[in-house]
Design an enzyme around this catalytic site. Structure first.
Site, mmCIF file in Angstrom:
data_model
loop_
_atom_site.group_PDB
_atom_site.id
_atom_site.type_symbol
_atom_site.label_atom_id
_atom_site.label_comp_id
_atom_site.label_asym_id
_atom_site.label_seq_id
_atom_site.Cartn_x
_atom_site.Cartn_y
_atom_site.Cartn_z
ATOM 1 N N GLY A 164 0.809 -1.216 0.000
ATOM 2 C CA GLY A 164 0.000 0.000 0.000
ATOM 3 C C GLY A 164 0.844 1.268 0.000
ATOM 4 N N HIS A 234 1.797 6.497 -4.520
ATOM 5 C CA HIS A 234 2.037 5.086 -4.850
ATOM 6 C C HIS A 234 0.765 4.250 -4.830
ATOM 7 C CE1 HIS A 234 6.195 6.185 -4.595
ATOM 8 N NE2 HIS A 234 6.066 6.498 -3.318
ATOM 9 N N GLU A 274 4.051 -7.722 -10.567
ATOM 10 C CA GLU A 274 4.233 -6.292 -10.837
ATOM 11 C C GLU A 274 5.661 -6.007 -11.294
ATOM 12 O OE1 GLU A 274 0.960 -4.181 -7.940
ATOM 13 O OE2 GLU A 274 3.037 -4.076 -7.295
ATOM 14 N N ARG A 296 -3.130 -12.666 -5.000
ATOM 15 C CA ARG A 296 -4.580 -12.546 -4.794
ATOM 16 C C ARG A 296 -5.181 -11.977 -6.065
ATOM 17 N NH1 ARG A 296 -4.268 -6.808 -4.448
ATOM 18 N NH2 ARG A 296 -2.415 -6.192 -3.320
HETATM 19 P P1 ADP Z 1 -4.070 -3.291 -5.597
HETATM 20 O O1 ADP Z 1 -2.667 -3.319 -5.149
HETATM 21 O O2 ADP Z 1 -4.715 -4.640 -5.686
HETATM 22 O O3 ADP Z 1 -4.274 -2.508 -6.824
HETATM 23 P P2 ADP Z 1 -4.722 -1.195 -3.712
HETATM 24 O O4 ADP Z 1 -3.425 -0.596 -4.036
HETATM 25 O O5 ADP Z 1 -5.927 -0.370 -3.852
HETATM 26 O O6 ADP Z 1 -4.916 -2.605 -4.454
HETATM 27 O O7 ADP Z 1 -4.756 -1.699 -2.251
HETATM 28 C C1 ADP Z 1 -3.608 -2.146 -1.682
HETATM 29 C C2 ADP Z 1 -4.029 -3.087 -0.624
HETATM 30 O O8 ADP Z 1 -4.813 -2.414 0.355
HETATM 31 C C3 ADP Z 1 -4.926 -4.177 -1.117
HETATM 32 O O9 ADP Z 1 -4.256 -5.202 -1.704
HETATM 33 C C4 ADP Z 1 -5.481 -4.606 0.176
HETATM 34 O O10 ADP Z 1 -4.536 -5.347 0.883
HETATM 35 C C5 ADP Z 1 -5.731 -3.316 0.878
HETATM 36 N N1 ADP Z 1 -7.122 -2.920 0.645
HETATM 37 C C6 ADP Z 1 -7.658 -2.362 -0.441
HETATM 38 N N2 ADP Z 1 -8.960 -2.180 -0.313
HETATM 39 C C7 ADP Z 1 -9.280 -2.631 0.913
HETATM 40 C C8 ADP Z 1 -10.485 -2.718 1.652
HETATM 41 N N3 ADP Z 1 -11.655 -2.354 1.160
HETATM 42 N N4 ADP Z 1 -10.432 -3.193 2.892
HETATM 43 C C9 ADP Z 1 -9.273 -3.601 3.403
HETATM 44 N N5 ADP Z 1 -8.112 -3.551 2.762
HETATM 45 C C10 ADP Z 1 -8.105 -3.093 1.532
HETATM 46 P P1 ADP Z 2 3.638 -1.751 -2.605
HETATM 47 O O1 ADP Z 2 3.813 -3.080 -1.947
HETATM 48 O O2 ADP Z 2 3.443 -0.665 -1.636
HETATM 49 O O3 ADP Z 2 2.621 -1.831 -3.716
HETATM 50 P P2 ADP Z 2 5.670 -1.683 -4.698
HETATM 51 O O4 ADP Z 2 7.008 -2.272 -4.525
HETATM 52 O O5 ADP Z 2 4.710 -2.433 -5.547
HETATM 53 O O6 ADP Z 2 5.058 -1.417 -3.254
HETATM 54 O O7 ADP Z 2 5.824 -0.195 -5.244
HETATM 55 C C1 ADP Z 2 4.717 0.692 -5.306
HETATM 56 C C2 ADP Z 2 4.932 1.761 -6.371
HETATM 57 O O8 ADP Z 2 6.142 2.521 -6.131
HETATM 58 C C3 ADP Z 2 5.105 1.238 -7.768
HETATM 59 O O9 ADP Z 2 3.864 1.005 -8.392
HETATM 60 C C4 ADP Z 2 5.903 2.344 -8.439
HETATM 61 O O10 ADP Z 2 5.063 3.412 -8.793
HETATM 62 C C5 ADP Z 2 6.813 2.833 -7.346
HETATM 63 N N1 ADP Z 2 8.140 2.174 -7.379
HETATM 64 C C6 ADP Z 2 8.446 1.009 -6.786
HETATM 65 N N2 ADP Z 2 9.731 0.663 -7.013
HETATM 66 C C7 ADP Z 2 10.267 1.643 -7.767
HETATM 67 C C8 ADP Z 2 11.588 1.882 -8.320
HETATM 68 N N3 ADP Z 2 12.599 1.056 -8.115
HETATM 69 N N4 ADP Z 2 11.751 3.000 -9.041
HETATM 70 C C9 ADP Z 2 10.742 3.877 -9.231
HETATM 71 N N5 ADP Z 2 9.506 3.713 -8.744
HETATM 72 C C10 ADP Z 2 9.254 2.609 -8.005
HETATM 73 MG MG MG Z 3 2.709 -2.991 -5.414
#
Ligand code: ADP
Ligand code: ADP
Ligand code: MG
Length: 646
Positions: A164, A234, A274, A296
């Site tokens: 998140g 993010h 991702e 998931r």
């Molecule tokens: P995704 O990464 O699937 O696109 P989001 O970035 O919106 O989803 O949400 C990140 C995470 O926050 C979700 O994977 C989930 O763990 C949590 N989350 C999102 N919506 C909810 C909700 N309605 N209730 C509880 N947790 C949530």
């Molecule tokens: P989360 O578990 O919070 O979803 P992610 O590792 O998927 O964390 O990263 C969330 C977001 O941060 C990505 O969708 C991207 O926009 C940005 N990000 C992550 N890693 C990098 C990177 N190495 N360089 C630039 N942007 C990044």
């Molecule tokens: Mg992510």
């Protein structure tokens, strides 16, 4: 196939799962917290079991109670949705130990991807390109700093347990490394109870492109990519499939890498791999790197469904019930283009502040797929995510799909709470985005122009005023009956905190002039109803003293008593109040301390996010009423400044 499944979730995703179950003739059991007793997912399910409580910990996170509910209702399987228990391997084990099926991957697959550092090491081993960086065990700050220098600035510090967007810090210069590390660790400790970090090369001009995978426990296929580069803090805002500018070679390379990742952990069910992509120089088959895998169903899965014609929830149920993968890689093709926009109850100009409130009115156009867990009259409570709906469209090409998105957003009507609707509309009209020119920094760079509220048009205000007064329905307004003739009526309304004096003058049958501040709007009734300065009337929703006009932007016109307006003028800048119910994470000031306008005084955590509370003016702190860790109500006074006169 199962006869009965339990859905261990709420909101739109619970409803989404029930939709498919109904189509397949599978009985559904909903679970709910006390505050959700009348929720849409409860109404849709065949049976519902109360978990009690309001907060997730008291309800949707109670694995034991959920398993007991499944057993009591004869459910054979549990669908976890996303969030809550969906990526909790201990829950998966408990479900299986109870003799039930978990609709999702194995506990070991979830564990393998649960921590970002271990996942990256595993992926590198499986031959999947990973973001260059350090993901080793040694957490000594001095060592991490050396590694960062070796990677080369800018670097991104990430909590290994992160999610998140939390526990992440961009560090641009070596001098900022130590403070960045400290704050990333502090946030990670608070949010995940684990402050280990990894360090990555920060990709400039990055695009977030992810691949939908689906496995049967041994083999996997991919269902192409989604581009989720439009992000704020993010977090995804608008997603699309396929990714603009994607080439055949790169799609094949990314798809194969994602399938390798899924097969390396014996993945079963729907998952997302991702990748971060360097978009600075077009898309290249060697320019993508693994970031993490979400084990998931993802929030944005519908865009994949609309371009492939696959119902991913149906696939989840079938594979969990022991059927083979429904089709082979070569049977999957892309048709057209799809967008999803996430509609949230949030105040965008106030820094994307989550909002609560009752949805007095909620309506979606027929032309879009709207996945939602709420109806008109429902309440967005502070206990859960403030998402109202996902508005999803499909068209034969990107340009057509985007036009449909703009239109669907314009025809989405929400009254009763602030939303990000006009921000989504501005994004959908953004030139760069329209051209397919996206990167994760777009929203941040363009924020000002995206939230610049085009001044509310007098036409919308005039329509709101006429509706509030009831003149639009009055026969005498139509036939010019003498009652109102030439009689000026004064009405004071407020629009976006602005007090607007208006004057209505009947000019003849079905003809009223509405003066809004200095502008005169001519309301005229003809064969096709009312027109305002020649333009057709918009839809309006009225409740109590407020008319919500759904024009090119949603405009709330509220009737006010002119006397109250004067009395209430000039709110106090002495008090720092909680803008919503939440948890006080940290207070940065003490009584007697001098603060400057804009200083961060405290952090409030609510609805998945942290909000900084800032000083509205210079001054001295008189009193701190908030304690770290305290749960507070909306409007609670947290800090008081010495009053200016004192
Ligand atoms: P995704 O990464 O699937 O696109 P989001 O970035 O919106 O989803 O949400 C990140 C995470 O926050 C979700 O994977 C989930 O763990 C949590 N989350 C999102 N919506 C909810 C909700 N309605 N209730 C509880 N947790 C949530
Ligand atoms: P989360 O578990 O919070 O979803 P992610 O590792 O998927 O964390 O990263 C969330 C977001 O941060 C990505 O969708 C991207 O926009 C940005 N990000 C992550 N890693 C990098 C990177 N190495 N360089 C630039 N942007 C990044
Ligand atoms: Mg992510």
């Amino acid at each position: 196939m199962f006869d009965t499944i339990l859905i261990a979730n709420r909101g739109e995703i619970a409803c989404r799962v029930i939709d498919t179950c109904r189509r397949l003739g599978v009985r559904t059991v909903a679970v709910h917290s006390d505050v959700d007793a009348q929720a849409r997912h409860v109404e849709m399910a065949d049976e519902a079991i109360s978990l009690g409580g309001a907060s997730p910990a008291e309800s949707y996170l109670r694995g034991d109670a959920i398993i007991a509910a499944a057993q009591a209702t004869g459910a054979q399987a549990i669908h976890p949705g996303y969030g809550f228990l969906s990526e909790n391997p201990d829950f998966v084990e408990a479900v299986e130990a109870a003799g039930l099926v978990f609709i999702g991957p194995s506990a070991s697959a979830i564990r393998a991807m649960g921590l970002k550092d271990a996942a990256k090491a595993l992926m590198a081993e499986a031959g999947v390109p990973v973001v260059p960086g350090y993901h080793g065990e040694d957490q000594d700050p001095g060592h991490l700093e050396v590694e960062a220098a070796e990677i080369g600035y800018p670097v991104l510090i990430k909590a290994v347990a992160g999610g998140g967007g939390k526990g992440m810090r961009l560090v641009e210069r070596p001098g900022d490394f130590v403070s960045g590390l400290e704050s990333a660790k502090a946030e990670a400790r608070g949010a995940f109870g684990n402050d280990a970090v990894l360090i990555e090369k920060y990709i400039t001009s990055p695009r977030h492109i992810e691949v939908q995978v689906f496995g049967d426990g041994t083999q996997a296929v991919h269902l192409f990519e989604r581009d989720c580069s439009l992000q704020r803090r993010h977090q995804k805002v608008i997603e699309e499939a396929p990714a603009p500018g994607m080439t055949r070679e790169m799609r094949d390379a990314m798809g194969q890498a994602a399938v390798r990742a899924a097969e390396a952990i014996g993945y079963k069910g729907a998952g997302t791999v991702e990748f971060i992509v360097d978009g600075s120089d077009g898309l290249r088959a060697d320019g993508f790197w693994f970031m993490e895998m979400n084990t998931r169903l993802q929030v944005e899965h519908p865009v994949t469904e609309l371009i492939t014609g696959v119902d991913l929830v149906e696939w989840q149920l079938r594979v969990a019930a022991g059927e083979p993968l429904p089709c082979a890689q070569e049977d999957l093709t892309i048709s057209g283009h799809s967008f999803e926009a996430r509609l949230y109850a949030e105040d965008v100009p106030a820094g994307f502040l989550p909002a609560t409130g009752r949805l007095a009115h909620l309506a979606f156009p027929e032309s879009a797929r709207a996945d939602t867990g709420v109806r008109s009259g429902d309440v967005i409570s502070p206990h859960y995510d403030p998402m109202i709906a996902k508005v999803i469209v499909h068209g034969p090409s990107r340009a057509v799909a985007l036009r449909k998105l703009r239109r669907a957003l314009a025809e989405t009507h929400v009254a009763g709470t602030v939303t990000n609707l006009s921000f989504l509309g501005a994004l959908a009209r953004h030139e760069g985005f329209s051209a397919g020119d996206v990167d994760t920094g777009l929203i941040g760079r363009e924020l000002e122009s995206l939230i610049a509220v085009s001044r509310t048009s007098p036409i919308l205000i005039a329509q709101g005023v006429l509706t509030l007064v009831g003149l639009d329905k009055m026969p005498c307004a139509l036939d010019g009956f003498a009652l109102w003739q030439s009689l000026a009526q004064h009405v004071t309304v407020s629009v976006e905190n602005d007090v607007v004096p208006c004057r209505l003058v009947t000019r003849g049958p079905g003809a009223i002039d509405v003066t809004v501040k200095e502008t005169i709007v001519e309301a005229r009734h003809g064969a096709n109803g009312w027109r305002y300065d020649g333009q057709p009337a918009s839809a309006v929703f009225v409740e109590d003293d407020a008319a919500t006009v759904f024009g090119d932007q949603t405009c709330v016109v509220r009737r006010v008593d002119p006397l109250d307006v004067e009395a209430g003028a000039g709110g106090s800048s002495d008090l720092i109040e909680a803008p919503m119910p939440g948890l006080v994470r940290q207070v940065f000031v003490a009584a007697g301390q001098h603060v400057t306008k804009g200083d961060r005084l405290a952090i409030l955590e609510a609805m998945k996010m942290e909000h900084s509370l800032l000083a509205a003016r210079d001054g001295e702190v008189a009193e701190v009423m908030a304690e770290n860790g305290a749960q507070v109500e909306a409007g609670a006074v947290l800090i008081r400044l010495q009053s200016e006169e004192a």
